[in-house]
Write a protein that holds these residues in place. Structure first.
Motif, mmCIF file in Angstrom:
data_model
loop_
_atom_site.group_PDB
_atom_site.id
_atom_site.type_symbol
_atom_site.label_atom_id
_atom_site.label_comp_id
_atom_site.label_asym_id
_atom_site.label_seq_id
_atom_site.Cartn_x
_atom_site.Cartn_y
_atom_site.Cartn_z
ATOM 1 N N THR A 22 9.635 -5.412 -0.342
ATOM 2 C CA THR A 22 9.557 -4.532 -1.507
ATOM 3 C C THR A 22 10.979 -4.147 -1.898
ATOM 4 O O THR A 22 11.943 -4.664 -1.341
ATOM 5 N N SER A 23 11.114 -3.262 -2.859
ATOM 6 C CA SER A 23 12.434 -2.761 -3.268
ATOM 7 C C SER A 23 12.376 -1.251 -3.407
ATOM 8 O O SER A 23 11.320 -0.686 -3.709
ATOM 9 N N ILE A 24 13.496 -0.612 -3.172
ATOM 10 C CA ILE A 24 13.632 0.821 -3.434
ATOM 11 C C ILE A 24 14.822 1.017 -4.363
ATOM 12 O O ILE A 24 15.712 0.166 -4.432
ATOM 13 N N TYR A 25 14.828 2.147 -5.077
ATOM 14 C CA TYR A 25 15.775 2.308 -6.176
ATOM 15 C C TYR A 25 16.538 3.643 -6.108
ATOM 16 O O TYR A 25 16.177 4.609 -6.783
ATOM 17 N N PRO A 26 17.615 3.700 -5.315
ATOM 18 C CA PRO A 26 18.511 4.860 -5.375
ATOM 19 C C PRO A 26 19.218 4.902 -6.741
ATOM 20 O O PRO A 26 19.173 3.936 -7.509
ATOM 21 N N ILE A 27 19.890 5.996 -7.001
ATOM 22 C CA ILE A 27 20.599 6.186 -8.269
ATOM 23 C C ILE A 27 22.068 6.490 -7.998
ATOM 24 O O ILE A 27 22.404 7.180 -7.031
ATOM 25 N N LEU A 28 22.945 5.969 -8.857
ATOM 26 C CA LEU A 28 24.366 6.294 -8.798
ATOM 27 C C LEU A 28 24.725 7.038 -10.071
ATOM 28 O O LEU A 28 24.455 6.562 -11.179
ATOM 29 N N ILE A 29 25.306 8.227 -9.910
ATOM 30 C CA ILE A 29 25.715 9.054 -11.043
ATOM 31 C C ILE A 29 27.242 9.076 -11.087
ATOM 32 O O ILE A 29 27.894 9.435 -10.105
ATOM 33 N N CYS A 30 27.802 8.688 -12.215
ATOM 34 C CA CYS A 30 29.262 8.601 -12.355
ATOM 35 C C CYS A 30 29.721 9.495 -13.500
ATOM 36 O O CYS A 30 29.295 9.318 -14.644
ATOM 37 N N ASP A 31 30.594 10.445 -13.186
ATOM 38 C CA ASP A 31 31.089 11.346 -14.211
ATOM 39 C C ASP A 31 32.525 11.763 -13.873
ATOM 40 O O ASP A 31 32.741 12.579 -12.979
ATOM 41 N N VAL A 189 5.969 3.562 -9.857
ATOM 42 C CA VAL A 189 5.576 2.548 -10.841
ATOM 43 C C VAL A 189 4.897 1.421 -10.067
ATOM 44 O O VAL A 189 5.489 0.819 -9.181
ATOM 45 N N LYS A 190 3.640 1.170 -10.401
ATOM 46 C CA LYS A 190 2.860 0.150 -9.717
ATOM 47 C C LYS A 190 2.296 -0.816 -10.742
ATOM 48 O O LYS A 190 1.559 -0.406 -11.652
ATOM 49 N N GLU A 191 2.696 -2.083 -10.626
ATOM 50 C CA GLU A 191 2.267 -3.120 -11.566
ATOM 51 C C GLU A 191 2.525 -2.698 -13.012
ATOM 52 O O GLU A 191 1.693 -2.902 -13.894
ATOM 53 N N GLY A 192 3.700 -2.089 -13.216
ATOM 54 C CA GLY A 192 4.126 -1.713 -14.558
ATOM 55 C C GLY A 192 3.553 -0.413 -15.081
ATOM 56 O O GLY A 192 3.831 -0.020 -16.222
ATOM 57 N N VAL A 193 2.766 0.284 -14.267
ATOM 58 C CA VAL A 193 2.111 1.520 -14.703
ATOM 59 C C VAL A 193 2.636 2.704 -13.894
ATOM 60 O O VAL A 193 2.799 2.613 -12.674
ATOM 61 N N VAL A 195 2.261 5.931 -11.918
ATOM 62 C CA VAL A 195 1.170 6.531 -11.155
ATOM 63 C C VAL A 195 1.721 7.638 -10.257
ATOM 64 O O VAL A 195 2.927 7.723 -10.014
ATOM 65 N N LYS A 196 0.821 8.466 -9.760
ATOM 66 C CA LYS A 196 1.178 9.502 -8.793
ATOM 67 C C LYS A 196 1.231 8.886 -7.397
ATOM 68 O O LYS A 196 0.488 7.946 -7.097
ATOM 69 N N ALA A 197 2.075 9.408 -6.538
ATOM 70 C CA ALA A 197 2.092 8.956 -5.146
ATOM 71 C C ALA A 197 0.717 9.206 -4.540
ATOM 72 O O ALA A 197 0.103 10.246 -4.786
ATOM 73 N N PRO A 198 0.186 8.267 -3.744
ATOM 74 C CA PRO A 198 -1.155 8.441 -3.192
ATOM 75 C C PRO A 198 -1.261 9.653 -2.270
ATOM 76 O O PRO A 198 -0.292 10.017 -1.590
ATOM 77 N N GLU A 199 -2.432 10.238 -2.254
ATOM 78 C CA GLU A 199 -2.669 11.445 -1.459
ATOM 79 C C GLU A 199 -2.330 11.230 0.015
ATOM 80 O O GLU A 199 -1.854 12.139 0.697
ATOM 81 N N SER A 200 -2.546 10.013 0.508
ATOM 82 C CA SER A 200 -2.346 9.721 1.928
ATOM 83 C C SER A 200 -0.905 9.903 2.396
ATOM 84 O O SER A 200 -0.656 10.097 3.589
ATOM 85 N N ILE A 201 0.054 9.852 1.476
ATOM 86 C CA ILE A 201 1.456 10.008 1.883
ATOM 87 C C ILE A 201 2.056 11.329 1.406
ATOM 88 O O ILE A 201 3.256 11.564 1.553
ATOM 89 N N VAL A 224 12.770 7.272 -13.552
ATOM 90 C CA VAL A 224 13.111 6.305 -12.509
ATOM 91 C C VAL A 224 12.449 6.752 -11.212
ATOM 92 O O VAL A 224 12.684 7.863 -10.731
ATOM 93 N N CYS A 225 11.601 5.888 -10.667
ATOM 94 C CA CYS A 225 10.875 6.171 -9.434
ATOM 95 C C CYS A 225 11.508 5.386 -8.285
ATOM 96 O O CYS A 225 11.867 4.227 -8.455
ATOM 97 N N TYR A 226 11.614 6.023 -7.138
ATOM 98 C CA TYR A 226 12.225 5.364 -5.979
ATOM 99 C C TYR A 226 11.446 4.123 -5.588
ATOM 100 O O TYR A 226 12.002 3.143 -5.117
ATOM 101 N N HIS A 227 10.152 4.183 -5.800
ATOM 102 C CA HIS A 227 9.292 3.028 -5.556
ATOM 103 C C HIS A 227 8.745 2.542 -6.900
ATOM 104 O O HIS A 227 7.896 3.192 -7.503
ATOM 105 N N GLY A 228 9.290 1.443 -7.373
ATOM 106 C CA GLY A 228 8.800 0.871 -8.633
ATOM 107 C C GLY A 228 9.828 0.788 -9.729
ATOM 108 O O GLY A 228 9.681 0.010 -10.657
ATOM 109 N N GLY A 229 10.871 1.625 -9.685
ATOM 110 C CA GLY A 229 11.929 1.544 -10.693
ATOM 111 C C GLY A 229 11.655 2.325 -11.958
ATOM 112 O O GLY A 229 11.042 3.395 -11.931
ATOM 113 N N ILE A 230 12.079 1.766 -13.089
ATOM 114 C CA ILE A 230 12.084 2.516 -14.349
ATOM 115 C C ILE A 230 10.786 2.330 -15.139
ATOM 116 O O ILE A 230 10.172 1.259 -15.129
ATOM 117 N N TYR A 231 10.399 3.419 -15.827
ATOM 118 C CA TYR A 231 9.233 3.405 -16.716
ATOM 119 C C TYR A 231 9.636 4.158 -17.980
ATOM 120 O O TYR A 231 10.173 5.265 -17.899
#
Length: 248
Positions: A22-31, A189-193, A195-201, A224-231
């Protein structure tokens, strides 16, 4: 990937709990002189993080802050390694997360596994032990805590939004200028949609719903979601749909 002025989405290769890629998506902020990394990946991902940061044209050595959205192992796993590599870097998080990141309190997910240890399969017991070691190695001193509504003076203003539920100190970041939300694990972001993080986690799913409602105070064009990227498809409308569905 550039999300907005001064906001870059990084992509780290990882594996989920089932061992699937899978992939995870940290963010870099530059100012100007301030370079902030948002979240720090799994244990052992320092070199991946370094490469991803430098792909943006930023020297890894210039990162001077790491802001943690919450204390799950995939967000703090390489934090101690980053601090060791960059001794001057400052670690920031919401005040409710500090004790977990510093190792004073037991992480939520670890405590949940430990409470049910006798009933776990051998595979899950092995996962628990691996998890435990990962958290022990990730313990890091927090230099500054953040509060709900606090504004950081970068990229036109970044608002800290306290969004408990996934963990008790989970926070999102809102960039006023670009109307961008960094959602941590409140949303995925799951399959382009979106969604809320599942209750189990989630530590407290009812609090997650309240936190989603809180997001409706903000005009969001990109999330931007850590799991799934940008929406970016009518974000506020989609969040409202999630709220209505969950409230039924």
């Amino acid at each position: 990937m550039k999300i907005a002025n001064g906001v870059e989405m990084l992509e780290l290769a990882a594996k989920n709990m089932k061992g699937e890629p899978t992939s995870i998506y940290p963010i870099l902020i530059c100012d100007k002189e301030t370079i902030i990394l948002v979240d720090a990946g799994y244990p052992g991902q320092l070199e991946q993080i370094r490469k991803e940061v430098e792909k943006t044209g930023v020297k890894f050595e210039t990162v001077n802050m790491v802001l943690i959205t919450h204390h799950d192992i995939d967000h703090i796993g390489s934090l101690a390694s980053i601090v060791k590599e960059l001794p001057e870097v400052k670690v920031l998080c919401h005040e409710e997360e500090k004790a977990y990141i510093e190792g004073v309190k037991k992480p939520h997910k670890l405590a949940m596994l430990e409470a049910n240890l006798d009933n776990l399969s051998q595979e899950m017991k092995g996962f628990y032990e691996h998890f435990k070691v990962g958290f022990e190695k990730a313990r890091t001193k927090v230099d500054r805590t953040l509060k709900d509504g606090e504004e950081l003076p970068y990229c036109g203003g970044i608002t800290i939004i306290y969004t408990p539920g996934h963990t008790m100190g989970h926070s999102c970041l809102y960039f006023k200028e670009s109307k961008t939300l960094i959602a941590g694990d409140l949303l995925m972001v799951k399959e382009g949609v979106l969604v809320k993080a599942p209750e189990s986690i989630n530590f407290n799913d009812e609090l997650c719903l309240k936190s989603l409602k809180k997001l409706m105070q903000y005009d969001i064009e990109n999330v931007v979601c850590y799991h799934g990227g940008i929406y970016s498809n009518k974000v506020n409308e989609r969040i409202n749909e999630l709220i209505e569905t969950l409230a039924q």
